[in-house]
Write a protein that holds these residues in place. Structure first.
Motif, PDB file in Angstrom:
ATOM      1  N   ASP A 238      -1.908 -13.784  -6.387  1.00  0.00           N
ATOM      2  CA  ASP A 238      -0.690 -13.225  -5.785  1.00  0.00           C
ATOM      3  C   ASP A 238       0.354 -14.269  -5.386  1.00  0.00           C
ATOM      4  O   ASP A 238       1.432 -13.909  -4.920  1.00  0.00           O
ATOM      5  N   GLY A 431      -8.069  -0.062 -11.319  1.00  0.00           N
ATOM      6  CA  GLY A 431      -8.180  -0.989 -10.200  1.00  0.00           C
ATOM      7  C   GLY A 431      -6.870  -1.153  -9.466  1.00  0.00           C
ATOM      8  O   GLY A 431      -6.851  -1.224  -8.218  1.00  0.00           O
ATOM      9  N   TRP A 432      -5.766  -1.223 -10.203  1.00  0.00           N
ATOM     10  CA  TRP A 432      -4.454  -1.336  -9.559  1.00  0.00           C
ATOM     11  C   TRP A 432      -4.151  -0.087  -8.725  1.00  0.00           C
ATOM     12  O   TRP A 432      -3.644  -0.184  -7.600  1.00  0.00           O
ATOM     13  N   ARG A 434      -6.345   1.991  -7.405  1.00  0.00           N
ATOM     14  CA  ARG A 434      -7.231   2.027  -6.224  1.00  0.00           C
ATOM     15  C   ARG A 434      -6.680   1.111  -5.129  1.00  0.00           C
ATOM     16  O   ARG A 434      -6.703   1.468  -3.938  1.00  0.00           O
ATOM     17  N   ALA A 435      -6.202  -0.074  -5.513  1.00  0.00           N
ATOM     18  CA  ALA A 435      -5.647  -0.998  -4.519  1.00  0.00           C
ATOM     19  C   ALA A 435      -4.408  -0.390  -3.871  1.00  0.00           C
ATOM     20  O   ALA A 435      -4.181  -0.565  -2.668  1.00  0.00           O
ATOM     21  N   ARG A 436      -3.623   0.315  -4.659  1.00  0.00           N
ATOM     22  CA  ARG A 436      -2.429   0.956  -4.106  1.00  0.00           C
ATOM     23  C   ARG A 436      -2.812   2.045  -3.109  1.00  0.00           C
ATOM     24  O   ARG A 436      -2.213   2.175  -2.046  1.00  0.00           O
TER      25      ARG A 436
END
Length: 437
Positions: A238, A431-432, A434-436
């Motif tokens: 990040d 995965g993106w 879920r993170a959101r």
């Protein structure tokens, strides 16, 4: 009238000092490096007044230049590769790089698949290998400042030659390790000879919290009647400022497919410079970008139809959340002799928040008169009626949004034929999301 001298930024000054220190020990042609760095220093880091970088001001984004990474020890390289996760579940021939350096010990040269040859770039530059004549195949790229920086500093990489029908995917795995910011300038040359075929995977990853600055170039020369499938994944940490370039020269009656998937990095710019250099060639170049928070992701491409009767398709899908920014710049060039060209370009973006931004700039530059070319761009929110339909059936809003986002992005990956790679990319999307959530 007095000449106006532009003030150098701290990053530009640091790059100049790094080049002066390294130029005597970097392998290869001294003149080509000096020419590339001279072209870079003439204008410095590109800024918003440079049309191609209007939406990605590198002079402002790169406040400081990280030092170039040294060669990792065997234990450091092993630890970095063991922690690498991008596309890890796909069975493939691994060609790994750690901190910009080819990890030769991780490749068993004696058991390479039939039709695959690998030459370490550092050795090739030092010895003047014959294949080096095929570097820099696309003139458009040679004037690009990001590409010039890579040319000036490239110290390692590989040259990969494919001469047959290679069933096992080849995975170029780029891993940047450590918490102290470093820069890399890796170059990979891929030669797919006449009639050959290969699936090429490319993954880039680094730890969160480190302000790494990779600048990697992949150059492909695909011969007549070849078939190349290329999948690239940006899973950088990040804090990374990730620059990457793909140059492509495709021969006659060849088929080429590429998709660039972006889910990582604080700032990324992926450039594609492609020439369709023989008749009856088909190329599809796709992109799938998912950004959130304050991320900035730029996809820029130039596709030149340099021969008649060629077909190209470009499809880029972008999902933006938080205050993230997406950029798409695409240009199709058709010279006067490239009759019967069929080129179509599309960029579509979905904004999941009010603070997100999408910049679209598709272009056609056509000098032939017997062509079918089109471009388009859309940007909007998820359909509230469809969301209501899903929520009315008991699906929570976040889950309903996730289903719609997966359907939106699915069109970009449906052309990935390898089942394991396709499933891996779907997992990245999931995965993106879920993170959101």
């Amino acid at each position: 009238m007095a000449d106006v001298t532009l003030m150098k930024t701290p990053a530009e000054t640091a790059l100049a000092q790094a080049y002066e220190s390294a130029k005597a020990i970097l392998p290869g042609n001294v003149e080509s490096r000096a020419e590339a760095f001279e072209l870079f220093t003439r204008n410095g880091l590109p800024h918003r007044r440079v049309e191609e970088f209007k939406y990605t001001d590198l002079r402002a984004l790169m406040r400081e230049a990280a030092p170039f990474a040294g060669t990792p020890t065997a234990s450091e390289a092993k630890a970095a590769l063991q922690s690498a996760k991008a596309l890890a579940g796909v069975e493939a021939l691994q060609v790994p790089f750690v901190n910009g350096h080819f990890v030769r010990d991780a490749v068993d040269f004696g058991s390479l698949p039939e039709g695959v040859e690998i030459v370490p770039l550092a050795e090739a530059l030092a010895s003047g290998h014959d294949w080096l004549d095929r570097l820099s195949p696309v003139a458009w790229a040679r004037q690009n400042p990001v590409y010039q920086l890579n040319t000036a500093f490239m110290a390692d990489g590989v040259m990969l030659r494919v001469t047959g029908q290679v069933e096992t995917p080849v995975h170029l795995r780029f891993v940047t390790a450590g918490n102290s910011a470093v820069a890399t300038a890796t170059r990979v040359l891929v030669l797919v000879e006449e009639g050959a075929s290969v699936t090429l995977l490319e993954s880039h990853e680094s730890p969160n919290g480190a302000n790494h600055q990779p600048n990697d170039v992949i150059e492909m020369v695909a011969g007549d009647r070849s078939n190349v499938r290329h999948v690239r994944l940006n899973a950088e940490g990040d804090g990374a400022l990730a620059l990457s370039t793909l140059t492509l020269k495709v021969g006659a009656e060849a088929e080429f497919f590429s998709i660039n998937v972006v889910a990582g990095a604080a700032t990324s710019r992926h450039q594609v410079f492609a020439i369709l250099d023989g008749e009856n060639t088909k190329a599809r170049i796709n992109g799938m970008t998912m950004v959130k928070g304050g991320q900035h992701a730029d996809s820029t491409l130039v596709v030149e139809h340099a021969a008649p009767n060629c077909e190209s398709r470009e499809l880029f899908k972008t999902v933006i959340d938080g205050e993230a920014t997406g950029v798409f710049q695409g240009k199709i060039i058709v010279p006067h002799h490239a009759q019967k060209t069929d080129g179509r370009m599309m960029s579509a973006a979905v904004l999941l928040s009010e603070g997100g931004t999408m910049n679209n700039k598709p272009e056609l530059e056509i000098f032939a008169d017997d062509v079918q070319c089109a471009h388009g761009a859309t940007c909007g929110q998820l359909d509230e009626d469809l969301l209501f339909y899903l929520m009315a059936r008991g699906i929570p809003r976040k889950e309903a949004e996730s289903l719609m986002v997966q359907a939106f992005l699915g069109e970009a990956v449906e052309f990935v034929e390898h089942e394991g790679v396709h499933d891996a990319l779907v997992s990245v999307v999931e995965g993106w999301l879920r993170a959101r959530a």
